[in-house]
Scaffold this motif. Sequence first.
Motif, PDB file in Angstrom:
ATOM      1  N   GLY A  20       0.910  -1.061   0.224  1.00  0.00           N
ATOM      2  CA  GLY A  20      -0.098   0.019   0.098  1.00  0.00           C
ATOM      3  C   GLY A  20       0.719   1.135  -0.132  1.00  0.00           C
ATOM      4  N   VAL A  21       0.052   2.453   0.276  1.00  0.00           N
ATOM      5  CA  VAL A  21       1.006   3.666   0.006  1.00  0.00           C
ATOM      6  C   VAL A  21       1.523   3.711   1.671  1.00  0.00           C
ATOM      7  CG1 VAL A  21       0.738   6.285  -0.192  1.00  0.00           C
ATOM      8  CG2 VAL A  21      -0.548   4.607  -1.650  1.00  0.00           C
ATOM      9  N   GLN A  22       2.944   4.004   1.691  1.00  0.00           N
ATOM     10  CA  GLN A  22       3.370   4.144   2.968  1.00  0.00           C
ATOM     11  C   GLN A  22       2.825   5.239   3.999  1.00  0.00           C
ATOM     12  OE1 GLN A  22       7.660   5.502   3.551  1.00  0.00           O
ATOM     13  NE2 GLN A  22       8.069   3.544   3.831  1.00  0.00           N
ATOM     14  N   SER A  23       2.490   6.309   3.319  1.00  0.00           N
ATOM     15  CA  SER A  23       2.270   7.464   4.372  1.00  0.00           C
ATOM     16  C   SER A  23       0.853   7.164   4.852  1.00  0.00           C
ATOM     17  CB  SER A  23       2.171   8.743   3.443  1.00  0.00           C
ATOM     18  OG  SER A  23       1.107   8.678   2.353  1.00  0.00           O
ATOM     19  N   LEU A  24      -0.071   6.263   3.986  1.00  0.00           N
ATOM     20  CA  LEU A  24      -1.273   5.887   4.499  1.00  0.00           C
ATOM     21  C   LEU A  24      -1.210   4.875   5.915  1.00  0.00           C
ATOM     22  CD1 LEU A  24      -3.635   5.600   1.505  1.00  0.00           C
ATOM     23  CD2 LEU A  24      -3.949   7.300   3.421  1.00  0.00           C
ATOM     24  N   GLU A  25      -0.406   4.086   5.609  1.00  0.00           N
ATOM     25  CA  GLU A  25      -0.003   2.907   6.657  1.00  0.00           C
ATOM     26  C   GLU A  25       0.499   3.602   7.864  1.00  0.00           C
ATOM     27  OE1 GLU A  25       2.696   0.141   4.829  1.00  0.00           O
ATOM     28  OE2 GLU A  25       1.259  -0.697   3.498  1.00  0.00           O
ATOM     29  N   ARG A  26       1.315   4.619   7.580  1.00  0.00           N
ATOM     30  CA  ARG A  26       2.042   5.378   8.728  1.00  0.00           C
ATOM     31  C   ARG A  26       0.722   6.167   9.498  1.00  0.00           C
ATOM     32  NH1 ARG A  26       7.801   7.441   6.379  1.00  0.00           N
ATOM     33  NH2 ARG A  26       8.973   5.748   6.883  1.00  0.00           N
ATOM     34  N   PHE A  28      -2.541   5.706   9.669  1.00  0.00           N
ATOM     35  CA  PHE A  28      -3.336   4.764  10.400  1.00  0.00           C
ATOM     36  C   PHE A  28      -2.622   4.229  11.710  1.00  0.00           C
ATOM     37  CE2 PHE A  28      -5.908   4.581   6.379  1.00  0.00           C
ATOM     38  CZ  PHE A  28      -6.996   4.993   6.817  1.00  0.00           C
ATOM     39  N   ASP A  29      -1.418   3.975  11.419  1.00  0.00           N
ATOM     40  CA  ASP A  29      -0.518   3.518  12.513  1.00  0.00           C
ATOM     41  C   ASP A  29      -0.719   4.380  13.449  1.00  0.00           C
ATOM     42  OD1 ASP A  29       1.184   1.593  13.903  1.00  0.00           O
ATOM     43  OD2 ASP A  29       2.641   3.132  13.488  1.00  0.00           O
ATOM     44  N   LEU A  30      -0.546   5.635  13.365  1.00  0.00           N
ATOM     45  CA  LEU A  30      -0.554   6.717  14.119  1.00  0.00           C
ATOM     46  C   LEU A  30      -1.912   6.748  15.086  1.00  0.00           C
ATOM     47  CD1 LEU A  30       1.739   9.606  12.608  1.00  0.00           C
ATOM     48  CD2 LEU A  30       2.578   7.872  14.383  1.00  0.00           C
ATOM     49  N   LEU A  31      -3.071   6.703  14.417  1.00  0.00           N
ATOM     50  CA  LEU A  31      -4.018   6.661  14.830  1.00  0.00           C
ATOM     51  C   LEU A  31      -4.415   5.861  15.767  1.00  0.00           C
ATOM     52  CD1 LEU A  31      -6.353   7.715  11.869  1.00  0.00           C
ATOM     53  CD2 LEU A  31      -5.683   9.294  13.727  1.00  0.00           C
ATOM     54  N   GLU A  32      -3.974   4.426  15.539  1.00  0.00           N
ATOM     55  CA  GLU A  32      -4.169   3.221  16.699  1.00  0.00           C
ATOM     56  C   GLU A  32      -2.998   3.475  17.846  1.00  0.00           C
ATOM     57  OE1 GLU A  32      -3.474  -0.366  14.633  1.00  0.00           O
ATOM     58  OE2 GLU A  32      -5.359  -0.195  12.927  1.00  0.00           O
ATOM     59  N   ARG A  33      -2.162   4.031  17.348  1.00  0.00           N
ATOM     60  CA  ARG A  33      -1.121   4.226  18.618  1.00  0.00           C
ATOM     61  C   ARG A  33      -2.018   5.356  19.562  1.00  0.00           C
ATOM     62  NH1 ARG A  33       3.811   1.980  18.174  1.00  0.00           N
ATOM     63  NH2 ARG A  33       4.298   0.941  15.995  1.00  0.00           N
ATOM     64  N   MET A  34      -2.408   6.388  18.804  1.00  0.00           N
ATOM     65  CA  MET A  34      -3.019   7.429  19.920  1.00  0.00           C
ATOM     66  C   MET A  34      -4.097   6.552  20.454  1.00  0.00           C
ATOM     67  SD  MET A  34      -3.316  10.711  17.004  1.00  0.00           S
ATOM     68  CE  MET A  34      -4.145  11.514  18.447  1.00  0.00           C
ATOM     69  N   ALA A  35      -5.108   5.843  19.951  1.00  0.00           N
ATOM     70  CA  ALA A  35      -6.050   5.142  20.552  1.00  0.00           C
ATOM     71  C   ALA A  35      -5.698   4.240  21.710  1.00  0.00           C
ATOM     72  CB  ALA A  35      -6.768   4.295  19.599  1.00  0.00           C
ATOM     73  N   ASP A  36      -4.410   3.574  21.676  1.00  0.00           N
ATOM     74  CA  ASP A  36      -3.909   2.698  22.669  1.00  0.00           C
ATOM     75  C   ASP A  36      -3.641   3.734  23.678  1.00  0.00           C
ATOM     76  OD1 ASP A  36      -4.302   0.568  21.038  1.00  0.00           O
ATOM     77  OD2 ASP A  36      -2.405   0.199  20.184  1.00  0.00           O
ATOM     78  N   SER A  47       6.710   9.623  18.483  1.00  0.00           N
ATOM     79  CA  SER A  47       8.032   9.170  17.779  1.00  0.00           C
ATOM     80  C   SER A  47       8.724   8.204  18.464  1.00  0.00           C
ATOM     81  CB  SER A  47       8.803  10.495  17.944  1.00  0.00           C
ATOM     82  OG  SER A  47      10.157  10.286  17.233  1.00  0.00           O
ATOM     83  N   THR A  48       8.665   8.268  19.687  1.00  0.00           N
ATOM     84  CA  THR A  48       9.318   7.123  20.615  1.00  0.00           C
ATOM     85  C   THR A  48       8.465   5.681  20.471  1.00  0.00           C
ATOM     86  OG1 THR A  48       9.822   8.636  22.451  1.00  0.00           O
ATOM     87  CG2 THR A  48       9.843   6.259  22.758  1.00  0.00           C
ATOM     88  N   SER A  49       7.061   5.655  20.334  1.00  0.00           N
ATOM     89  CA  SER A  49       6.563   4.427  20.264  1.00  0.00           C
ATOM     90  C   SER A  49       6.390   4.005  18.720  1.00  0.00           C
ATOM     91  CB  SER A  49       4.970   4.423  20.758  1.00  0.00           C
ATOM     92  OG  SER A  49       4.406   5.379  19.590  1.00  0.00           O
ATOM     93  N   SER A  50       6.553   4.803  17.625  1.00  0.00           N
ATOM     94  CA  SER A  50       6.592   4.431  16.604  1.00  0.00           C
ATOM     95  C   SER A  50       8.027   4.238  15.729  1.00  0.00           C
ATOM     96  CB  SER A  50       5.734   5.266  15.413  1.00  0.00           C
ATOM     97  OG  SER A  50       6.316   6.575  15.461  1.00  0.00           O
ATOM     98  N   GLY A  51       8.772   4.994  16.142  1.00  0.00           N
ATOM     99  CA  GLY A  51      10.222   4.997  15.590  1.00  0.00           C
ATOM    100  C   GLY A  51      10.392   5.836  14.526  1.00  0.00           C
ATOM    101  N   LEU A  52       9.349   6.649  14.246  1.00  0.00           N
ATOM    102  CA  LEU A  52       9.414   7.732  13.136  1.00  0.00           C
ATOM    103  C   LEU A  52      10.002   8.917  13.627  1.00  0.00           C
ATOM    104  CD1 LEU A  52       5.931   7.120  11.450  1.00  0.00           C
ATOM    105  CD2 LEU A  52       8.113   6.142  10.343  1.00  0.00           C
ATOM    106  N   PRO A  53      10.746   9.553  12.627  1.00  0.00           N
ATOM    107  CA  PRO A  53      11.097  10.980  13.068  1.00  0.00           C
ATOM    108  C   PRO A  53      10.302  12.110  13.140  1.00  0.00           C
ATOM    109  CG  PRO A  53      11.646  10.407  10.744  1.00  0.00           C
ATOM    110  CD  PRO A  53      11.097   9.289  11.322  1.00  0.00           C
TER     111      PRO A  53
END
Length: 266
Positions: A20-26, A28-36, A47-53
Amino acid sequence: MPSSSASPSAAEAKPGASGGVQSLERAFDLLERMADAGGEVGLSELSTSSGLPLPTIHRLMRTLVACGYVRQQPNRRYALGPRLIRLGESSSRLLGTWARPFLARLVEETGETANMALLDGDEIVYVAQVPSRHAVRMFTEVGRRVLPHSTGVGKALLAHHPAEEVRALLARTGMPAATDKTITDPDRFLEALDDVRRLGYAVDDNEQEIGVRCLAVPVPNSPTSAAISISGPTGRVTEASTDKIVPVLQDVAAQLSVALANQTPA
């Protein structure tokens, strides 16, 4: 002359690991991390939990804010936004629609009202129900929200959460007594969750409503935390009938899990 190096936005648009498109994957991953994290986080936490800059997270969050899926708080932290409510309500209704044939089988085999519920934030929300054919039967309105400590589905959904998360949830919601059988002490509730893990099912024994007994199991590998249950008068849902009902609940939960997995794109 155009530069040969990709811009940050172009890099984010490249295919992701799943094709898929990487920005979309990222995003949605951030939204799920926010929910968690309870729905509100800071950029550094993401940044700490996802490893993204941080610059990448800032760009993604700015887009999500512009679309209404995230909002920025006065304290500069980010919270899940109101547009997600409509998506969540629609997906919950669809999940309930998929579940109804499985709940109907529960009613056919147990004779009691069957329910499906989700853990939504700190609350339990009922998303589907098939009523018993008995004249005396239990009824829970679809869409009803209750606190998890007094319900079988709540115990089934929280049983595999870390104890510290459960304590934090109970501290936020409180543990009001719906009946004189309701568990109102966090330590006793955690002991009840130990029983759920040991037995493989949860029981609400007059804890939400006097005269009503409920048996519940989680739906394994559900895309969102879900549980199914049967509920009926204590005179019919007895301890003796539990040994017959629980295997049916577990079998239907396993079949529902497979059906939901088939509805979810790989």
